[in-house]
Write an enzyme that holds these catalytic residues in place. Structure first.
Site, PDB file in Angstrom:
ATOM      1  N   PRO A   1       0.820  -1.220   0.000  1.00  0.00           N
ATOM      2  CA  PRO A   1       0.000   0.000   0.000  1.00  0.00           C
ATOM      3  C   PRO A   1       0.854   1.271   0.000  1.00  0.00           C
ATOM      4  CG  PRO A   1      -0.231  -1.214   2.077  1.00  0.00           C
ATOM      5  CD  PRO A   1       0.584  -2.069   1.168  1.00  0.00           C
TER       6      PRO A   1
ATOM      7  N   GLU B   1       3.126  -7.120   8.422  1.00  0.00           N
ATOM      8  CA  GLU B   1       3.309  -5.672   8.554  1.00  0.00           C
ATOM      9  C   GLU B   1       4.222  -5.103   7.473  1.00  0.00           C
ATOM     10  OE1 GLU B   1       1.653  -3.657  10.766  1.00  0.00           O
ATOM     11  OE2 GLU B   1       0.567  -5.539  10.930  1.00  0.00           O
TER      12      GLU B   1
ATOM     13  N   ARG C   1      -3.759  -8.365 -20.784  1.00  0.00           N
ATOM     14  CA  ARG C   1      -4.718  -8.014 -21.837  1.00  0.00           C
ATOM     15  C   ARG C   1      -4.179  -6.936 -22.792  1.00  0.00           C
ATOM     16  NH1 ARG C   1      -7.689  -3.782 -21.083  1.00  0.00           N
ATOM     17  NH2 ARG C   1      -9.602  -4.508 -22.081  1.00  0.00           N
TER      18      ARG C   1
ATOM     19  N   ASP D   1     -11.029   0.739 -24.918  1.00  0.00           N
ATOM     20  CA  ASP D   1     -11.147   0.745 -23.466  1.00  0.00           C
ATOM     21  C   ASP D   1     -11.521   2.110 -22.933  1.00  0.00           C
ATOM     22  OD1 ASP D   1     -10.493  -1.841 -23.098  1.00  0.00           O
ATOM     23  OD2 ASP D   1      -8.423  -1.474 -22.508  1.00  0.00           O
TER      24      ASP D   1
END
Ligand code: ADE
Length: 261
Positions: free
Chosen positions: A96, A123, A161, A176
């Protein structure tokens, strides 16, 4: 089915939960990309590189505190094992704290030939592994997953893709949502009437020009409503500008584009 001699992309996925990754690779377009040799995927169990008696891949943090930290040695050995035949492999840590993943990052990664995806757990990973082995850190969004595995699948799916020959219809990737930074127009299929709502008449007209214009305008309206910030990067042709004027959208678009300068 034509099988490529060399895969266009090798994905190595380093994880302590290999099963989490098996079924997503075994369905649909990813499965076909693997069976036609467009991509090759190797799920590597980090535990196989933990040589102590308990095959420990994590330990308590120095300095104390909550949770566990992934040990550097098993991670380092696992990465090295994948690099022996392919030293140019790019090592990506899913975390993150990483760079925000977007379609343009997917496009950059699709230019590589070997991605080594390291799925963090607990962690985090020992900082010495991160600084010595990791080329890029990627976050798929501002929320916390239980580990990097689902994030790695997001990267594999979105990069695969984009590779040549992976999508059946040659221009799907070009239509897209993010191809021109315009959101995709609404789509309809049969029946023509569903719960009293009809398909827009333009789409039933059979006239290619009318359909294209309807879709273009619907895309612009949707982008203005939902993601106006995207508008600054859209380049319109002279013909499209005329169409925007005819639909009284030109000023709204121009305002957003000039604000961006
Ligand atoms: N691991 C945990 N949360 C994550 C996120 N948002 N992106 C990438 N890896 C993660």
């Amino acid at each position: 089915m034509i099988r490529e001699k060399h895969p266009r992309m090798i994905f190595d996925i380093l994880t302590i939960f290999p099963k989490l990754l098996e079924s997503p690779l075994d369905e649909g377009i990813l499965r076909r990309a693997i069976s036609t040799g467009k991509i090759s995927t190797n799920i590597v169990n980090i535990r196989d590189f933990a040589y102590d008696t308990h095959t420990m891949t994590d330990d308590r943090p120095f300095g104390g505190g909550e949770g566990m930290v992934m040990k550097p040695e098993p991670l380092a050995r696992a990465v090295e094992s994948r690099k022996t035949n392919s030293p140019s492999g790019k090592v990506i840590l899913l975390t993150p704290q990483g760079r925000q993943y977007t379609q343009s990052v997917a496009k950059e990664l699709a230019e590589e030939s070997h991605l080594i995806l390291v799925c963090g757990r607990y962690e985090g990973v020992d900082e010495r592994f991160r600084s010595a082995y990791v080329d890029v850190e990627i976050s798929i969004g501002d929320y916390i997953l239980t580990g990097g595995e689902l994030a790695a699948m997001v990267v594999i799916d979105s990069v695969t893709r984009l590779l040549p020959g992976v999508l059946g219809c040659t221009d799907s990737a070009e239509k897209d949502t993010f191809y021109r930074n315009l959101l995709k127009h609404p789509q309809y299929t049969r029946p023509r009437i569903f719960q009293d709502h009809s398909v827009p008449k333009e789409l039933l007209s059979g006239n290619h020009g009318v359909i294209e214009e309807y879709r273009f305008i619907a895309s612009v309206k949707r982008t203005l409503e939902r993601r106006p910030e995207f508008m600054k990067d859209v380049v319109f042709s002279d013909k499209e500008k005329k169409t925007l004027r005819r639909h009284k959208l030109f000023d709204a678009v121009a305002t957003l584009q000039s604000r961006a300068v």
